[in-house]
Design a protein around this motif. Structure first.
Motif, short mmCIF file in Angstrom:
data_model
loop_
_atom_site.label_atom_id
_atom_site.label_comp_id
_atom_site.label_asym_id
_atom_site.label_seq_id
_atom_site.Cartn_x
_atom_site.Cartn_y
_atom_site.Cartn_z
N MET A 1 0.84 -1.18 0.00
CA MET A 1 0.00 0.00 0.00
C MET A 1 0.88 1.23 0.00
O MET A 1 1.97 1.22 0.51
CB MET A 1 -0.89 0.01 1.23
N SER A 2 0.39 2.29 -0.53
CA SER A 2 1.14 3.53 -0.48
C SER A 2 0.33 4.60 0.23
O SER A 2 -0.87 4.46 0.45
CB SER A 2 1.52 3.98 -1.89
N LEU A 3 1.01 5.65 0.54
CA LEU A 3 0.40 6.78 1.22
C LEU A 3 -0.79 7.32 0.44
O LEU A 3 -1.79 7.75 1.03
CB LEU A 3 1.46 7.86 1.43
N ARG A 4 -0.72 7.27 -0.87
CA ARG A 4 -1.80 7.83 -1.70
C ARG A 4 -3.15 7.20 -1.38
O ARG A 4 -4.16 7.90 -1.34
CB ARG A 4 -1.47 7.69 -3.18
N PHE A 5 -3.17 5.91 -1.12
CA PHE A 5 -4.46 5.26 -0.86
C PHE A 5 -4.96 5.56 0.56
O PHE A 5 -6.16 5.60 0.79
CB PHE A 5 -4.38 3.77 -1.15
N ALA A 6 -4.05 5.80 1.47
CA ALA A 6 -4.46 6.24 2.81
C ALA A 6 -5.09 7.62 2.72
O ALA A 6 -6.11 7.89 3.35
CB ALA A 6 -3.26 6.24 3.75
N ILE A 7 -4.51 8.51 1.91
CA ILE A 7 -5.06 9.85 1.74
C ILE A 7 -6.40 9.78 1.01
O ILE A 7 -7.37 10.42 1.42
CB ILE A 7 -4.06 10.76 0.98
N LEU A 8 -6.46 9.01 -0.06
CA LEU A 8 -7.73 8.87 -0.79
C LEU A 8 -8.82 8.29 0.11
O LEU A 8 -9.97 8.74 0.06
CB LEU A 8 -7.55 8.00 -2.04
N THR A 9 -8.47 7.33 0.93
CA THR A 9 -9.44 6.76 1.87
C THR A 9 -9.95 7.83 2.82
O THR A 9 -11.15 7.98 3.04
CB THR A 9 -8.82 5.59 2.65
N SER A 10 -9.02 8.60 3.37
CA SER A 10 -9.40 9.63 4.33
C SER A 10 -10.30 10.68 3.66
O SER A 10 -11.30 11.10 4.24
CB SER A 10 -8.13 10.29 4.89
N LEU A 11 -9.97 11.08 2.44
CA LEU A 11 -10.78 12.08 1.74
C LEU A 11 -12.11 11.50 1.28
O LEU A 11 -13.08 12.26 1.10
CB LEU A 11 -10.00 12.67 0.57
N SER A 12 -12.19 10.19 1.08
CA SER A 12 -13.48 9.60 0.73
C SER A 12 -14.41 9.59 1.94
O SER A 12 -15.63 9.59 1.80
CB SER A 12 -13.31 8.18 0.16
N GLU A 13 -13.82 9.61 3.12
CA GLU A 13 -14.63 9.69 4.35
C GLU A 13 -15.15 11.11 4.57
O GLU A 13 -16.28 11.31 4.98
CB GLU A 13 -13.79 9.26 5.56
N ARG A 14 -14.27 12.11 4.29
CA ARG A 14 -14.65 13.50 4.53
C ARG A 14 -13.65 14.43 3.84
O ARG A 14 -12.44 14.27 3.97
CB ARG A 14 -14.65 13.77 6.04
N ALA A 15 -14.17 15.41 3.11
CA ALA A 15 -13.33 16.45 2.51
C ALA A 15 -12.63 17.20 3.64
O ALA A 15 -13.20 17.37 4.72
CB ALA A 15 -14.16 17.39 1.66
N SER A 16 -11.41 17.63 3.41
CA SER A 16 -10.62 18.26 4.46
C SER A 16 -9.62 19.24 3.88
O SER A 16 -9.18 19.07 2.75
CB SER A 16 -9.81 17.22 5.24
N SER A 17 -9.21 20.19 4.68
CA SER A 17 -8.06 21.02 4.30
C SER A 17 -6.82 20.17 4.52
O SER A 17 -6.87 19.11 5.18
CB SER A 17 -8.00 22.29 5.15
#
Length: 188
Positions: A1-17
């Motif tokens: 896994m890479s960091l990109r999918f952790a970020i995409l997962t987090s943003l799929s949960e909620r938009a964020s700054s």
């Protein structure tokens, strides 16, 4: 896994700054996928350039220091879905403490080992307590299946921390037995 999918997962949960995203990493995702703020921002730049994430201005005109809200795009959702379907192999753990214990067994140099194991035990017990608090706070009631899946992630962390704490206590017990045996042998 890479960091990109952790970020995409987090943003799929909620938009964020960006800063909100890094804080969420520090409080949750970082327990099982660590990244520095610099790494997160660099990856956000890549994801934005690839069209997987879009940065929208919230309510103010765009200016230096104005927080932008990051959202996952439909291409980002598609990339996350493709990644979800990939089969990967479990990663082997890399734990320096295991090498230290093995080195102590090979060399007989035990003097510095106890404080190392005690430190690891304290860290694992503190993390376990944090996970237990998160479980009490966020997962007391599991009204839907998606929340139950999220709870499974936490349960995995709980079980790992329990296992590590138990292993550390066992290692300290073995050191006690070795020290007892050495003192008994030297007194005869």
């Amino acid at each position: 896994m890479s960091l990109r999918f952790a970020i995409l997962t987090s943003l799929s949960e909620r938009a964020s700054s960006g800063i909100e995203l890094t804080r969420r990493f520090d409080r949750s995702i970082g327990y099982f996928w660590s990244a520095t703020h610099q790494q997160i921002y660099r990856e956000i730049g890549q994801l934005t350039a690839e069209g997987l994430v879009v940065a929208n201005n919230r309510t103010q005109p765009v200016g230096r220091g104005t927080p932008r809200e990051l959202s996952i795009t439909s291409r980002g959702i598609e990339a996350l879905g493709d990644w979800l379907a990939e089969i990967d192999e479990p990663t082997a753990p890399r734990e320096a403490i295991m090498i230290r214990v093995r080195a102590a067994a090979a060399t007989g140099e035990l003097a510095g080992l106890r404080p190392v194991i005690e430190h690891h035990l304290a860290v694992h017990e503190a993390t376990l307590a944090a996970y237990q608090e998160i479980e009490r706070r966020d997962f007391e009631v599991l009204p839907d299946l998606r929340l139950r899946l999220g709870h499974l992630v936490l349960r995995g962390g709980l079980l790992l921390e329990q296992a590590w704490a138990e292993w550390c206590r066992e290692a300290l017990s073995v050191l006690d037995a070795i020290e007892d045996s050495a003192s008994t042998s030297s007194s005869h």
